[in-house]
Design a protein around this motif. Sequence first.
Motif, PDB file in Angstrom:
ATOM      1  N   MET A   1      58.788  45.597  46.928  1.00 26.87           N
ATOM      2  CA  MET A   1      57.923  45.222  48.024  1.00 26.87           C
ATOM      3  C   MET A   1      56.452  45.499  47.721  1.00 26.87           C
ATOM      4  SD  MET A   1      58.181  43.817  51.078  1.00 26.87           S
ATOM      5  CE  MET A   1      59.589  44.157  52.075  1.00 26.87           C
ATOM      6  N   PRO A   2      56.090  46.668  47.190  1.00 33.89           N
ATOM      7  CA  PRO A   2      54.687  46.911  46.881  1.00 33.89           C
ATOM      8  C   PRO A   2      54.111  45.896  45.895  1.00 33.89           C
ATOM      9  CG  PRO A   2      55.907  48.966  46.814  1.00 33.89           C
ATOM     10  CD  PRO A   2      56.904  47.851  46.950  1.00 33.89           C
ATOM     11  N   ASP A   3      54.915  45.419  44.946  1.00 32.04           N
ATOM     12  CA  ASP A   3      54.405  44.434  43.996  1.00 32.04           C
ATOM     13  C   ASP A   3      54.037  43.137  44.703  1.00 32.04           C
ATOM     14  OD1 ASP A   3      54.608  46.120  41.855  1.00 32.04           O
ATOM     15  OD2 ASP A   3      56.620  45.429  41.291  1.00 32.04           O
ATOM     16  N   ARG A   4      54.847  42.725  45.635  1.00 27.86           N
ATOM     17  CA  ARG A   4      54.563  41.497  46.382  1.00 27.86           C
ATOM     18  C   ARG A   4      53.308  41.674  47.230  1.00 27.86           C
ATOM     19  NH1 ARG A   4      59.473  39.446  49.578  1.00 27.86           N
ATOM     20  NH2 ARG A   4      58.049  37.714  49.890  1.00 27.86           N
ATOM     21  N   THR A   5      53.147  42.856  47.839  1.00 30.97           N
ATOM     22  CA  THR A   5      51.955  43.127  48.639  1.00 30.97           C
ATOM     23  C   THR A   5      50.718  43.097  47.749  1.00 30.97           C
ATOM     24  OG1 THR A   5      53.227  44.479  50.165  1.00 30.97           O
ATOM     25  CG2 THR A   5      50.846  44.791  50.191  1.00 30.97           C
ATOM     26  N   GLY A   6      50.817  43.713  46.598  1.00 26.87           N
ATOM     27  CA  GLY A   6      49.695  43.702  45.663  1.00 26.87           C
ATOM     28  C   GLY A   6      49.355  42.296  45.215  1.00 26.87           C
ATOM     29  N   ASP A   7      50.377  41.492  44.946  1.00 27.13           N
ATOM     30  CA  ASP A   7      50.136  40.098  44.557  1.00 27.13           C
ATOM     31  C   ASP A   7      49.451  39.330  45.685  1.00 27.13           C
ATOM     32  OD1 ASP A   7      51.305  40.618  42.131  1.00 27.13           O
ATOM     33  OD2 ASP A   7      53.252  39.710  42.666  1.00 27.13           O
ATOM     34  N   TYR A   8      49.907  39.590  46.918  1.00 30.12           N
ATOM     35  CA  TYR A   8      49.317  38.906  48.076  1.00 30.12           C
ATOM     36  C   TYR A   8      47.851  39.307  48.238  1.00 30.12           C
ATOM     37  CZ  TYR A   8      48.483  37.478  52.885  1.00 30.12           C
ATOM     38  OH  TYR A   8      47.950  36.910  54.010  1.00 30.12           O
ATOM     39  N   VAL A   9      47.554  40.594  48.170  1.00 25.63           N
ATOM     40  CA  VAL A   9      46.176  41.078  48.294  1.00 25.63           C
ATOM     41  C   VAL A   9      45.321  40.489  47.178  1.00 25.63           C
ATOM     42  CG1 VAL A   9      44.699  43.121  48.152  1.00 25.63           C
ATOM     43  CG2 VAL A   9      46.785  43.168  49.538  1.00 25.63           C
ATOM     44  N   ALA A  10      45.841  40.444  45.969  1.00 22.33           N
ATOM     45  CA  ALA A  10      45.095  39.877  44.842  1.00 22.33           C
ATOM     46  C   ALA A  10      44.804  38.400  45.093  1.00 22.33           C
ATOM     47  CB  ALA A  10      45.875  40.060  43.542  1.00 22.33           C
ATOM     48  N   ALA A  11      45.767  37.668  45.633  1.00 23.93           N
ATOM     49  CA  ALA A  11      45.567  36.246  45.919  1.00 23.93           C
ATOM     50  C   ALA A  11      44.504  36.053  47.003  1.00 23.93           C
ATOM     51  CB  ALA A  11      46.880  35.596  46.340  1.00 23.93           C
ATOM     52  N   VAL A  12      44.543  36.885  48.026  1.00 27.57           N
ATOM     53  CA  VAL A  12      43.541  36.798  49.097  1.00 27.57           C
ATOM     54  C   VAL A  12      42.153  37.107  48.547  1.00 27.57           C
ATOM     55  CG1 VAL A  12      42.739  37.886  51.235  1.00 27.57           C
ATOM     56  CG2 VAL A  12      45.151  37.271  50.972  1.00 27.57           C
ATOM     57  N   LEU A  13      42.057  38.156  47.771  1.00 29.63           N
ATOM     58  CA  LEU A  13      40.764  38.517  47.187  1.00 29.63           C
ATOM     59  C   LEU A  13      40.241  37.414  46.264  1.00 29.63           C
ATOM     60  CD1 LEU A  13      41.299  42.311  46.469  1.00 29.63           C
ATOM     61  CD2 LEU A  13      39.919  41.263  48.276  1.00 29.63           C
ATOM     62  N   GLU A  14      41.106  36.819  45.496  1.00 30.34           N
ATOM     63  CA  GLU A  14      40.688  35.730  44.610  1.00 30.34           C
ATOM     64  C   GLU A  14      40.204  34.531  45.421  1.00 30.34           C
ATOM     65  OE1 GLU A  14      39.908  33.534  41.103  1.00 30.34           O
ATOM     66  OE2 GLU A  14      40.020  35.669  41.576  1.00 30.34           O
ATOM     67  N   ALA A  15      40.913  34.217  46.507  1.00 30.59           N
ATOM     68  CA  ALA A  15      40.485  33.100  47.364  1.00 30.59           C
ATOM     69  C   ALA A  15      39.119  33.386  47.969  1.00 30.59           C
ATOM     70  CB  ALA A  15      41.523  32.850  48.458  1.00 30.59           C
ATOM     71  N   LEU A  16      38.914  34.625  48.428  1.00 31.62           N
ATOM     72  CA  LEU A  16      37.603  34.991  48.976  1.00 31.62           C
ATOM     73  C   LEU A  16      36.514  34.912  47.917  1.00 31.62           C
ATOM     74  CD1 LEU A  16      38.573  38.020  51.233  1.00 31.62           C
ATOM     75  CD2 LEU A  16      37.764  35.777  51.986  1.00 31.62           C
ATOM     76  N   ARG A  17      36.830  35.391  46.713  1.00 35.34           N
ATOM     77  CA  ARG A  17      35.847  35.336  45.626  1.00 35.34           C
ATOM     78  C   ARG A  17      35.458  33.898  45.322  1.00 35.34           C
ATOM     79  NH1 ARG A  17      35.380  34.346  40.399  1.00 35.34           N
ATOM     80  NH2 ARG A  17      37.552  33.762  40.166  1.00 35.34           N
ATOM     81  N   LEU A  18      36.439  33.012  45.245  1.00 34.30           N
ATOM     82  CA  LEU A  18      36.149  31.610  44.949  1.00 34.30           C
ATOM     83  C   LEU A  18      35.333  30.959  46.061  1.00 34.30           C
ATOM     84  CD1 LEU A  18      39.536  30.490  43.369  1.00 34.30           C
ATOM     85  CD2 LEU A  18      37.347  30.879  42.203  1.00 34.30           C
ATOM     86  N   ARG A  19      35.672  31.284  47.311  1.00 38.35           N
ATOM     87  CA  ARG A  19      34.904  30.716  48.422  1.00 38.35           C
ATOM     88  C   ARG A  19      33.484  31.258  48.426  1.00 38.35           C
ATOM     89  NH1 ARG A  19      37.923  29.505  53.921  1.00 38.35           N
ATOM     90  NH2 ARG A  19      37.503  27.337  53.453  1.00 38.35           N
ATOM     91  N   TRP A  20      33.314  32.525  48.134  1.00 37.86           N
ATOM     92  CA  TRP A  20      31.987  33.138  48.124  1.00 37.86           C
ATOM     93  C   TRP A  20      31.119  32.533  47.029  1.00 37.86           C
ATOM     94  CZ3 TRP A  20      28.734  35.759  50.968  1.00 37.86           C
ATOM     95  CH2 TRP A  20      27.658  36.384  50.368  1.00 37.86           C
ATOM     96  N   ARG A  21      31.699  32.247  45.897  1.00 36.04           N
ATOM     97  CA  ARG A  21      30.933  31.724  44.765  1.00 36.04           C
ATOM     98  C   ARG A  21      30.603  30.255  44.923  1.00 36.04           C
ATOM     99  NH1 ARG A  21      32.530  33.558  39.060  1.00 36.04           N
ATOM    100  NH2 ARG A  21      30.446  32.762  38.806  1.00 36.04           N
ATOM    101  N   ALA A  22      31.319  29.531  45.761  1.00 32.06           N
ATOM    102  CA  ALA A  22      31.019  28.116  45.982  1.00 32.06           C
ATOM    103  C   ALA A  22      29.658  28.040  46.673  1.00 32.06           C
ATOM    104  CB  ALA A  22      32.094  27.472  46.846  1.00 32.06           C
ATOM    105  N   PRO A  23      28.691  27.318  46.097  1.00 33.76           N
ATOM    106  CA  PRO A  23      27.321  27.328  46.615  1.00 33.76           C
ATOM    107  C   PRO A  23      27.216  27.004  48.109  1.00 33.76           C
ATOM    108  CG  PRO A  23      27.411  26.163  44.535  1.00 33.76           C
ATOM    109  CD  PRO A  23      28.821  26.483  44.921  1.00 33.76           C
ATOM    110  N   LYS A  24      27.873  25.946  48.561  1.00 33.77           N
ATOM    111  CA  LYS A  24      27.739  25.575  49.958  1.00 33.77           C
ATOM    112  C   LYS A  24      28.324  26.654  50.852  1.00 33.77           C
ATOM    113  CE  LYS A  24      28.645  22.029  53.310  1.00 33.77           C
ATOM    114  NZ  LYS A  24      29.613  21.154  53.837  1.00 33.77           N
TER     115      LYS A  24
END
Length: 84
Positions: free
Chosen positions: A1-24
């Motif tokens: 279970m912790p591995d899945r939670t970590g994967d989920y948090v990593a995916a959310v953080l990556e999505a936020l990072r990509l959205r933040w870096r998009a200029p618009k």
Amino acid sequence: MPDRTGDYVAAVLEALRLRWRAPKRRDELVLAAARRSAARRRDEVYRDELNPRHARRDRLAAEITEYEGLAEALHCLATEPNIT
């Protein structure tokens, strides 16, 4: 279970990072943050910058008025005819 939670948090953080870096999207986020803090910042500018300067201006204006009155009195004294 912790591995899945970590994967989920990593995916959310990556999505936020990509959205933040998009200029618009980044510009939209920066603008939203600026709007959110604008009223507080305005209050800080008045409290920390404008109000003290207005107070100094008012004190200086009062001093100038006082010195102008003194200069006028000295002018009148200097231009009065001598009484001997």
